[in-house]
Design a protein around this motif. Structure first.
Motif, PDB file in Angstrom:
ATOM      1  N   THR B  58      33.859 -55.339 -40.366  1.00  0.00           N
ATOM      2  CA  THR B  58      33.930 -55.733 -41.762  1.00  0.00           C
ATOM      3  C   THR B  58      33.606 -57.217 -41.845  1.00  0.00           C
ATOM      4  O   THR B  58      33.646 -57.908 -40.815  1.00  0.00           O
ATOM      5  CB  THR B  58      35.356 -55.509 -42.307  1.00  0.00           C
ATOM      6  OG1 THR B  58      36.268 -56.154 -41.424  1.00  0.00           O
ATOM      7  CG2 THR B  58      35.682 -54.038 -42.409  1.00  0.00           C
ATOM      8  N   GLN B  60      35.482 -59.494 -42.896  1.00  0.00           N
ATOM      9  CA  GLN B  60      36.687 -60.209 -42.476  1.00  0.00           C
ATOM     10  C   GLN B  60      36.770 -60.332 -40.961  1.00  0.00           C
ATOM     11  O   GLN B  60      37.099 -61.393 -40.429  1.00  0.00           O
ATOM     12  CB  GLN B  60      37.962 -59.478 -43.007  1.00  0.00           C
ATOM     13  CG  GLN B  60      38.182 -59.630 -44.483  1.00  0.00           C
ATOM     14  CD  GLN B  60      37.535 -58.492 -45.273  1.00  0.00           C
ATOM     15  OE1 GLN B  60      36.536 -57.887 -44.816  1.00  0.00           O
ATOM     16  NE2 GLN B  60      38.047 -58.202 -46.453  1.00  0.00           N
ATOM     17  N   ALA B 106      40.586 -55.082 -41.754  1.00  0.00           N
ATOM     18  CA  ALA B 106      40.299 -55.647 -43.085  1.00  0.00           C
ATOM     19  C   ALA B 106      41.231 -55.061 -44.146  1.00  0.00           C
ATOM     20  O   ALA B 106      41.778 -55.797 -44.969  1.00  0.00           O
ATOM     21  CB  ALA B 106      38.842 -55.380 -43.458  1.00  0.00           C
ATOM     22  N   GLN B 107      41.453 -53.784 -44.018  1.00  0.00           N
ATOM     23  CA  GLN B 107      42.300 -53.093 -44.985  1.00  0.00           C
ATOM     24  C   GLN B 107      43.736 -53.591 -44.903  1.00  0.00           C
ATOM     25  O   GLN B 107      44.358 -53.922 -45.906  1.00  0.00           O
ATOM     26  CB  GLN B 107      42.248 -51.587 -44.645  1.00  0.00           C
ATOM     27  CG  GLN B 107      42.730 -50.698 -45.748  1.00  0.00           C
ATOM     28  CD  GLN B 107      42.818 -49.252 -45.255  1.00  0.00           C
ATOM     29  OE1 GLN B 107      42.373 -48.912 -44.154  1.00  0.00           O
ATOM     30  NE2 GLN B 107      43.380 -48.403 -46.087  1.00  0.00           N
ATOM     31  N   SER B 108      44.201 -53.691 -43.684  1.00  0.00           N
ATOM     32  CA  SER B 108      45.572 -54.133 -43.477  1.00  0.00           C
ATOM     33  C   SER B 108      45.810 -55.549 -43.981  1.00  0.00           C
ATOM     34  O   SER B 108      46.878 -55.867 -44.483  1.00  0.00           O
ATOM     35  CB  SER B 108      45.887 -54.048 -41.976  1.00  0.00           C
ATOM     36  OG  SER B 108      47.098 -54.684 -41.694  1.00  0.00           O
ATOM     37  N   LEU B 109      44.779 -56.402 -43.830  1.00  0.00           N
ATOM     38  CA  LEU B 109      44.906 -57.781 -44.307  1.00  0.00           C
ATOM     39  C   LEU B 109      45.244 -57.820 -45.795  1.00  0.00           C
ATOM     40  O   LEU B 109      45.978 -58.681 -46.264  1.00  0.00           O
ATOM     41  CB  LEU B 109      43.598 -58.547 -44.067  1.00  0.00           C
ATOM     42  CG  LEU B 109      43.390 -59.208 -42.707  1.00  0.00           C
ATOM     43  CD1 LEU B 109      42.052 -59.933 -42.674  1.00  0.00           C
ATOM     44  CD2 LEU B 109      44.513 -60.162 -42.373  1.00  0.00           C
ATOM     45  N   GLN B 110      44.681 -56.855 -46.516  1.00  0.00           N
ATOM     46  CA  GLN B 110      44.883 -56.866 -47.976  1.00  0.00           C
ATOM     47  C   GLN B 110      46.185 -56.199 -48.367  1.00  0.00           C
ATOM     48  O   GLN B 110      46.836 -56.600 -49.319  1.00  0.00           O
ATOM     49  CB  GLN B 110      43.717 -56.155 -48.665  1.00  0.00           C
ATOM     50  CG  GLN B 110      42.482 -57.035 -48.693  1.00  0.00           C
ATOM     51  CD  GLN B 110      41.186 -56.272 -48.831  1.00  0.00           C
ATOM     52  OE1 GLN B 110      41.169 -55.036 -48.844  1.00  0.00           O
ATOM     53  NE2 GLN B 110      40.098 -57.006 -48.941  1.00  0.00           N
ATOM     54  N   VAL B 111      46.612 -55.232 -47.596  1.00  0.00           N
ATOM     55  CA  VAL B 111      47.767 -54.424 -47.994  1.00  0.00           C
ATOM     56  C   VAL B 111      49.062 -54.911 -47.346  1.00  0.00           C
ATOM     57  O   VAL B 111      50.053 -55.177 -48.010  1.00  0.00           O
ATOM     58  CB  VAL B 111      47.528 -52.932 -47.634  1.00  0.00           C
ATOM     59  CG1 VAL B 111      48.719 -52.082 -48.066  1.00  0.00           C
ATOM     60  CG2 VAL B 111      46.227 -52.458 -48.256  1.00  0.00           C
ATOM     61  N   THR B 115      49.443 -58.361 -40.124  1.00  0.00           N
ATOM     62  CA  THR B 115      48.421 -57.562 -39.455  1.00  0.00           C
ATOM     63  C   THR B 115      48.385 -57.926 -37.990  1.00  0.00           C
ATOM     64  O   THR B 115      48.433 -59.106 -37.644  1.00  0.00           O
ATOM     65  CB  THR B 115      47.039 -57.834 -40.080  1.00  0.00           C
ATOM     66  OG1 THR B 115      47.121 -57.553 -41.465  1.00  0.00           O
ATOM     67  CG2 THR B 115      45.965 -56.993 -39.416  1.00  0.00           C
ATOM     68  N   THR B 147      42.159 -68.550 -45.101  1.00  0.00           N
ATOM     69  CA  THR B 147      41.920 -67.367 -45.919  1.00  0.00           C
ATOM     70  C   THR B 147      43.057 -67.094 -46.896  1.00  0.00           C
ATOM     71  O   THR B 147      42.865 -66.502 -47.934  1.00  0.00           O
ATOM     72  CB  THR B 147      41.724 -66.130 -45.031  1.00  0.00           C
ATOM     73  OG1 THR B 147      42.816 -66.072 -44.111  1.00  0.00           O
ATOM     74  CG2 THR B 147      40.406 -66.221 -44.274  1.00  0.00           C
ATOM     75  N   ASN B 148      44.251 -67.532 -46.522  1.00  0.00           N
ATOM     76  CA  ASN B 148      45.393 -67.235 -47.378  1.00  0.00           C
ATOM     77  C   ASN B 148      46.008 -68.528 -47.883  1.00  0.00           C
ATOM     78  O   ASN B 148      46.869 -69.112 -47.246  1.00  0.00           O
ATOM     79  CB  ASN B 148      46.416 -66.429 -46.554  1.00  0.00           C
ATOM     80  CG  ASN B 148      47.510 -65.880 -47.450  1.00  0.00           C
ATOM     81  OD1 ASN B 148      47.613 -66.249 -48.632  1.00  0.00           O
ATOM     82  ND2 ASN B 148      48.316 -65.018 -46.885  1.00  0.00           N
TER      83      ASN B 148
END
Lengths: 308, 367
Positions: B58, B60, B106-111, B115, B147-148
């Motif tokens: 991804t 990310q 990538a998914q876990s980073l958002q949810v 991670t 990133t955050n």
């Protein structure tokens, strides 16, 4: 009193052991002013030990050794400053030149530079080392090294010089030359104390001490020593001296039988004759080339004294 | 008195200057050591062979991998190898570490609030493993901050690194090398020079002369003091101009403490020369009794504080322990005399003890 003060070396009842080994056993002798005194004996007889005690490098277990009337043990500084010592091993710096070695020893004895130059000239006269002044000492021949060592020792003009086997391993011509130098030093009043394992060098000394296994066997002039040889001496030439020696060794007819470079030396009483020896050789079926009566040499005397 | 001393010193210089091979070793060895420690031996790690397994593929994940690859710490040697090859890669030392980003990265980073990514490290060299872990944690922390932006931490440590801001290891090694070189030159060469005279027999000759033992001792040690000074000056100059090791403190204080340290080394060499009779034994004795403790136990590489307590006591009697504190202090921190009184006193004490002992034990006979 002055006689004692001037006596260069006096050794009384010297005794020294290394562990279980008695290196020197109750040795006594004295060296007179201006003479060449030779201490002669085989390797391990104790010559070097006596010399090292004399120059204050070793301490005696008992006995007294005096240098110019002063006890060596209590006057180390006096002895070291006034004695000339040439150790058995060549002890100059091989990476220094002839000239530098001489200067170094002149400096050690605080000889002024101007006098050093004069003395070097005089020493070069007899040593003939002048052409090699700039040569590294390590590149000199054996005879030249010994002459240089002697010269270095003479830079402070000591009245008494001590030389430990100076001619060891030196070729015969250089040996002869070396002894000539010692002779002329003695003639000029220097007292020379020298050790050697070469018996034939005894005749070059004024007086000789024969030493064996830490004991002095006899001390006298070379002539008197040879005259003290009792009995008659014969030389037997042989093609196979070893066999003859082995067969004759314990023969009751002879006082002693010794193996020499030129054959066999036989010592007997006054009754022994050339014919008696020849008959005995023939009886034992031993070959021989010649039998003759000879005068004893120092080695004969040494061997006879050694066996007593 | 002075004539004799002067001529012994002169003679000793001749010995040194005419023995070309030894002279070359004396001059080249410190330079070589310095270049070695300056360029080759370093405690930092660079270009760590790394295999990256990106299962996420991804933007990310690629972003994170780029952040990693853009530093000089990691070098990507391979990517996306199957899992059953991991063991193989580490066994064959193709890589020191393997980084695995799972498919849901990538998914876990958002949810998820947290991670996890996997890092496999070959810890057969624990020091290296430590470095790898630290580097990766720092890089990922930076990535997280970038990133955050909402990330809030209770406090942050803001370090200020003093005296060696770039943490260059040769700032640490150059002063240490001076300590080792001075000791080697002064102790080893002095003991060999004296034992050689005993072995060759020249000592027997010069003892039978008006020479005082003190003259022999001083005459033989002065030339090596000079050589020791020259060598350490060489290392310091090279360190200063080639590696830019600063010399902040007083040069006089530096010279004084170097002199004190050289005297310590010389008196140690003297002691060795008195108890040994051959050059080989003397050399071995010096190497065993000075070089090993100096390198291992003085703080030359390993800090004294992290040694077992017993060794810490031993390190007190090693002159280099104190000299290292002194020279690092003067060069890097600009320490003044007052800061170094304990170390200088220790050094003076050791030197005084050794020199008294060796002069008293110096034999003027052959017993």
């Amino acid at each position: 009193m002055t006689a004692i003060m001037n006596q260069p070396i006096r050794v009384e009842n010297l005794y020294k052991t290394y562990g279980d080994v008695n290196a020197v056993k109750k040795v006594s002798f004295s060296v007179n002013e201006g003479e060449i005194f030779g201490l002669i004996g085989p390797d391990g007889a104790g010559k070097t030990t006596i010399i090292r005690i004399l120059v204050s490098l070793l301490r005696a277990d008992s006995g007294r050794i005096s240098f110019k009337g002063r006890d060596v043990a209590g006057n180390t500084a006096f002895v070291r400053a006034n004695i000339g010592y040439m150790p058995q091993r060549f002890s100059l710096y091989p990476d220094l030149t002839v000239d530098e070695n001489l200067n170094f020893f002149g400096d050690l004895f605080r000889i002024p530079k101007a006098i050093q130059i004069q003395r070097k000239e005089r020493l070069f006269e007899f040593s003939k080392l002048a052409p090699f002044k700039k040569r590294r000492t390590g590149q000199l021949s054996g005879g030249m090294k010994q002459k240089l060592a002697l010269s270095c020792m003479l830079m402070h003009e000591p009245q008494v010089i001590i030389l430990d086997e100076p001619t060891f391993g030196v070729d015969p011509i250089s040996r002869e030359e070396f002894w000539c130098i010692l002779k002329s030093l003695a003639q000029n009043g220097t007292t020379v104390f020298v050790t050697t394992a070469y018996m034939d060098e005894a005749r070059l000394c004024d007086r000789v001490g024969l030493i064996f296994e830490g004991d002095v066997l006899a001390i006298d002039t070379p002539d008197k020593l040879l005259k003290s040889f009792t009995g008659s001496l014969y030389r037997v030439g042989s093609a196979s001296p070893h066999t003859a020696y082995e067969k004759l060794q314990n023969n009751p007819m002879f006082v002693s039988v010794d193996l020499f470079g030129d054959g066999i030396h036989i010592t007997g009483d006054q009754a022994l004759t050339v014919n008696k020896i020849k008959n005995e050789m023939e009886r034992l079926a031993l070959s021989y080339s010649a039998v003759s009566k000879i005068h004893p040499e120092m080695e004969d005397l040494f061997l006879s004294l050694m066996k007593k | 008195m002075n004539r004799i001393l002067f001529s012994i010193i002169k003679k000793e210089f001749w010995h040194i200057l005419r023995d070309y091979q030894t002279l070359m070793v004396i001059l080249a060895w410190p330079v070589l050591m310095l270049l070695l420690f300056g360029y080759a031996v370093t405690l930092e790690m660079r270009q760590i062979e790394t295999v990256v397994v990106d299962q996420s593929h991804t933007p990310q994940s690629r972003d994170f991998i780029n952040a990693l690859a853009s530093t000089s710490f990691f070098k990507m040697v391979d990517s996306d190898v199957p899992q059953h090859d991991f063991e193989h890669i580490l066994q064959e030392r193709k890589a020191r570490c393997i980084l695995v980003l799972s498919p849901d990265f990538a998914q876990s980073l958002q949810v998820n609030p947290e991670t996890k990514i996997q890092l496999l490290i070959d810890a057969s060299d624990p020091n290296a493993a430590n470095y790898i872990q630290n580097y990766l944690m720092q890089i990922s922390a930076q990535y997280n901050f970038k990133t955050n932006t909402k990330l809030v931490l209770p406090f942050v440590v803001e370090p200020r690194i003093l005296y060696n801001p770039d943490l260059k290891s040769y700032f640490f090694f150059v002063p240490g090398l001076v300590a080792v070189i001075i000791l080697l030159i002064s102790a080893l060469l002095t003991s060999i020079a004296i034992v050689r005279e005993k072995e060759v027999g020249t000592m027997e000759q010069i003892l039978v002369s008006p020479v005082h033992p003190i003259q022999i001792i001083i005459g033989k040690t002065i030339p090596y003091t000079v050589i020791g000074f020259l060598d350490s000056a060489l290392v310091l100059l090279m360190g200063h101009y080639l590696f830019h090791v600063p010399i902040i403190g007083s040069l006089w204080l530096l010279t004084f403490s170097m002199f004190l340290y050289i005297v310590t080394g010389l008196s140690f060499g003297l002691l060795i020369s008195i108890i040994t009779n051959s050059q080989q034994v003397a050399m071995l004795a010096v190497l065993m009794s000075t070089m090993l403790p100096t390198i291992m136990m003085s703080g030359f590489i390993f800090p004294v504080e992290s040694m077992p307590v017993l060794f810490q006591y031993v390190s007190v009697i090693i002159p280099a322990t104190h000299f290292l504190t002194i020279i690092r202090g003067i060069l890097l921190k600009g320490s003044a005399f007052a800061d170094l009184v304990p170390q200088l006193s220790y050094l003076a004490l050791i030197a005084g003890f050794l020199i008294t002992l060796s002069i008293r034990k110096f034999k003027t006979t052959l017993e």
